[in-house]
Design a protein around this motif. Structure first.
Motif, PDB file in Angstrom:
ATOM      1  N   ARG A 140      -6.278  -4.453   7.336  1.00 50.06           N
ATOM      2  CA  ARG A 140      -6.776  -4.798   5.995  1.00 50.06           C
ATOM      3  C   ARG A 140      -5.640  -5.297   5.108  1.00 50.06           C
ATOM      4  O   ARG A 140      -5.812  -6.240   4.324  1.00 50.06           O
ATOM      5  CB  ARG A 140      -7.456  -3.581   5.362  1.00 50.06           C
ATOM      6  CG  ARG A 140      -8.800  -3.224   5.973  1.00 50.06           C
ATOM      7  CD  ARG A 140      -9.559  -2.253   5.088  1.00 50.06           C
ATOM      8  NE  ARG A 140      -8.865  -0.975   4.977  1.00 50.06           N
ATOM      9  CZ  ARG A 140      -9.071   0.062   5.785  1.00 50.06           C
ATOM     10  NH1 ARG A 140      -9.939  -0.033   6.789  1.00 50.06           N
ATOM     11  NH2 ARG A 140      -8.412   1.189   5.615  1.00 50.06           N
ATOM     12  N   LEU A 141      -4.481  -4.672   5.250  1.00 52.94           N
ATOM     13  CA  LEU A 141      -3.309  -5.090   4.465  1.00 52.94           C
ATOM     14  C   LEU A 141      -2.911  -6.525   4.807  1.00 52.94           C
ATOM     15  O   LEU A 141      -2.697  -7.353   3.905  1.00 52.94           O
ATOM     16  CB  LEU A 141      -2.155  -4.134   4.737  1.00 52.94           C
ATOM     17  CG  LEU A 141      -0.760  -4.583   4.274  1.00 52.94           C
ATOM     18  CD1 LEU A 141      -0.735  -4.757   2.773  1.00 52.94           C
ATOM     19  CD2 LEU A 141       0.297  -3.573   4.738  1.00 52.94           C
ATOM     20  N   SER A 165      -7.294   4.822  12.367  1.00 52.35           N
ATOM     21  CA  SER A 165      -7.375   4.679  10.909  1.00 52.35           C
ATOM     22  C   SER A 165      -6.168   3.930  10.365  1.00 52.35           C
ATOM     23  O   SER A 165      -6.300   3.074   9.474  1.00 52.35           O
ATOM     24  CB  SER A 165      -7.465   6.063  10.250  1.00 52.35           C
ATOM     25  OG  SER A 165      -6.333   6.861  10.609  1.00 52.35           O
ATOM     26  N   THR A 166      -4.980   4.214  10.902  1.00 56.32           N
ATOM     27  CA  THR A 166      -3.769   3.509  10.466  1.00 56.32           C
ATOM     28  C   THR A 166      -3.815   2.053  10.883  1.00 56.32           C
ATOM     29  O   THR A 166      -3.405   1.161  10.133  1.00 56.32           O
ATOM     30  CB  THR A 166      -2.519   4.181  11.055  1.00 56.32           C
ATOM     31  OG1 THR A 166      -2.524   5.573  10.734  1.00 56.32           O
ATOM     32  CG2 THR A 166      -1.248   3.552  10.506  1.00 56.32           C
ATOM     33  N   GLN A 183      -6.480   0.146  11.324  1.00 55.56           N
ATOM     34  CA  GLN A 183      -7.387  -0.581  10.450  1.00 55.56           C
ATOM     35  C   GLN A 183      -6.782  -0.795   9.071  1.00 55.56           C
ATOM     36  O   GLN A 183      -7.005  -1.827   8.429  1.00 55.56           O
ATOM     37  CB  GLN A 183      -8.719   0.189  10.326  1.00 55.56           C
ATOM     38  CG  GLN A 183      -9.509   0.275  11.618  1.00 55.56           C
ATOM     39  CD  GLN A 183      -9.807  -1.092  12.202  1.00 55.56           C
ATOM     40  OE1 GLN A 183     -10.136  -2.047  11.482  1.00 55.56           O
ATOM     41  NE2 GLN A 183      -9.695  -1.213  13.526  1.00 55.56           N
ATOM     42  N   GLN A 184      -5.990   0.161   8.609  1.00 57.25           N
ATOM     43  CA  GLN A 184      -5.319   0.015   7.315  1.00 57.25           C
ATOM     44  C   GLN A 184      -4.324  -1.141   7.350  1.00 57.25           C
ATOM     45  O   GLN A 184      -4.257  -1.945   6.392  1.00 57.25           O
ATOM     46  CB  GLN A 184      -4.617   1.329   6.971  1.00 57.25           C
ATOM     47  CG  GLN A 184      -4.080   1.389   5.555  1.00 57.25           C
ATOM     48  CD  GLN A 184      -3.415   2.721   5.259  1.00 57.25           C
ATOM     49  OE1 GLN A 184      -2.757   3.289   6.133  1.00 57.25           O
ATOM     50  NE2 GLN A 184      -3.584   3.228   4.057  1.00 57.25           N
ATOM     51  N   GLY A 189       0.776  -1.237   0.000  1.00 59.37           N
ATOM     52  CA  GLY A 189       0.000   0.000   0.000  1.00 59.37           C
ATOM     53  C   GLY A 189       0.805   1.282   0.000  1.00 59.37           C
ATOM     54  O   GLY A 189       0.268   2.349   0.298  1.00 59.37           O
ATOM     55  N   LYS A 195       4.647  -0.508   7.265  1.00 64.97           N
ATOM     56  CA  LYS A 195       4.390  -1.121   5.957  1.00 64.97           C
ATOM     57  C   LYS A 195       5.696  -1.587   5.311  1.00 64.97           C
ATOM     58  O   LYS A 195       5.743  -2.641   4.677  1.00 64.97           O
ATOM     59  CB  LYS A 195       3.675  -0.123   5.045  1.00 64.97           C
ATOM     60  CG  LYS A 195       2.228   0.152   5.430  1.00 64.97           C
ATOM     61  CD  LYS A 195       1.579   1.146   4.482  1.00 64.97           C
ATOM     62  CE  LYS A 195       0.140   1.416   4.874  1.00 64.97           C
ATOM     63  NZ  LYS A 195      -0.520   2.388   3.972  1.00 64.97           N
ATOM     64  N   THR A 215       0.440  -2.960  15.539  1.00 65.68           N
ATOM     65  CA  THR A 215      -0.303  -1.697  15.430  1.00 65.68           C
ATOM     66  C   THR A 215      -0.344  -0.919  16.743  1.00 65.68           C
ATOM     67  O   THR A 215      -1.149  -0.008  16.897  1.00 65.68           O
ATOM     68  CB  THR A 215      -1.743  -1.969  14.961  1.00 65.68           C
ATOM     69  OG1 THR A 215      -2.407  -2.816  15.917  1.00 65.68           O
ATOM     70  CG2 THR A 215      -1.760  -2.647  13.608  1.00 65.68           C
TER      71      THR A 215
END
Length: 335
Positions: free
Chosen positions: A199-200, A192-193, A195-196, A144, A166, A186
């Motif tokens: 998802r990744l 928000s980060t 959850q990103q 991402g 990432k 995390t």
């Protein structure tokens, strides 16, 4: 089929008060393509279990197990060189703080190029360098990161926490591992980060058929797509099983306490409200309770808790407790 199969794993070390079992007969199974979450307070032995899987254990500690298998191969009794070869090829780990994993003296591009297996490259020196650059860009896109040119030339301290994590994920998946161990990846991130990143990781598990062992100390941080969950306390297994079954119908008081203490981003809390907590603190290695180690903090503790409880198995979960929760006292979770 279980790719990782651990039965009665025990790690013992010598202290001034005699031998102490840091991990006491822990069981863990992770299937192919499964996302399994390991939950427990700080000091419960979660990271130690991950290191035992990878073989990063102090040689002075005594490690025993009825089974410590990876793809039906006995890791515990395997030659050390062969074990390093297998775990280095089939497993990878990402850490809580990416800055502790990334080299501050090298650019992101240099570190990603080092992570690419040399056996995957063919041709002349120039051809290999071009191929490495292409693979680095693909890795960053896969996790991402869109502005790959800027990130490749940056040092880790120049990146945000989310982008740095990432990058560490990209390094971990560079050799296409079959098992990815994520140790609280995390923590301290914005919702928000977080959850990103979830998802990744879920997308990587699906697209690459990769199994994952997620480690967290907060039930609220369990990935929505986790298949199974294991709760560990002070080196002892409390409860394990299907995530929805464990969270909807917890059997162990520790699971119930962890659910009550967890606060999700959508939870509303009244001002000056006392947050639910579990009394006491996790004991030190020098003062471990006998029997069930949760005993001194457990609201259901009785005299027989000085004996280690045996496992009770249900259809979708199992637990170790002399006095499990009564059906009418269980907390219905919306997790």
């Amino acid at each position: 089929m279980n790719m990782l199969d651990i039965r009665n794993l025990t790690i013992e070390m010598d202290t001034s008060n005699g031998p102490v079992k840091i991990l006491d007969k822990v069981n863990l199974q992770v299937g192919e393509g499964e996302i399994h979450t390991l939950v427990g307070e700080s000091g419960s032995g979660k990271s130690l279990l991950a290191k035992a899987i990878l073989g990063f254990i102090n040689p002075r500690w005594r490690v025993t197990a009825d089974r410590l298998w990876w793809n039906n191969r006995d890791l515990l009794n395997m030659d050390a060189a062969l074990r390093r070869q297998i775990t280095g090829r089939d497993m990878a780990m990402i850490f809580q703080n990416p800055n502790s994993y990334l080299d501050p003296n090298s650019t992101v591009g240099e570190q990603l190029r080092e992570a690419i297996p040399k056996g995957d490259l063919r041709g002349t020196f120039i051809r290999k360098m071009v191929d490495k650059r292409t693979r680095v860009v693909r890795l960053l896109h896969r996790v991402g990161v869109k502005d790959h040119d800027q990130v490749i030339d940056s040092y880790p301290f120049e990146l945000s926490v989310g982008v740095a994590q990432k990058v560490s994920i990209a390094m971990a998946i560079a050799h296409r591992p079959k098992l990815l161990i994520a140790d609280e990846p995390t923590t301290a991130m914005e919702p928000s980060t977080r959850q990103q990143i979830y998802r990744l990781l879920t997308r990587l598990s699906i697209t690459q058929g990769m199994s994952m062992l997620m480690i967290t100390q907060d039930v609220a941080s369990v990935m929505p797509d986790s298949d199974n969950v294991t709760l560990l306390y002070c080196g002892q297994l409390m409860e394990a099983g299907n995530k929805q079954a464990v969270f909807d119908q917890p059997q162990h008081p520790y699971t119930e306490a962890m659910l009550r203490m967890s606060l999700r981003d959508t939870d509303a809390v009244e001002p000056k409200t006392h947050l639910p907590t579990l009394p006491g603190a996790i004991p030190t290695l020098q003062h471990l309770p006998i029997g069930c180690r949760l005993g001194p903090r457990c609201p259901n503790a009785q005299k027989d808790c000085v004996m280690v409880p045996k496992v009770t198995r249900l259809k979708q979960q199992s637990y170790h407790c002399h006095h499990p929760l009564a059906p009418n006292k269980r907390r219905k979770s919306a997790s």
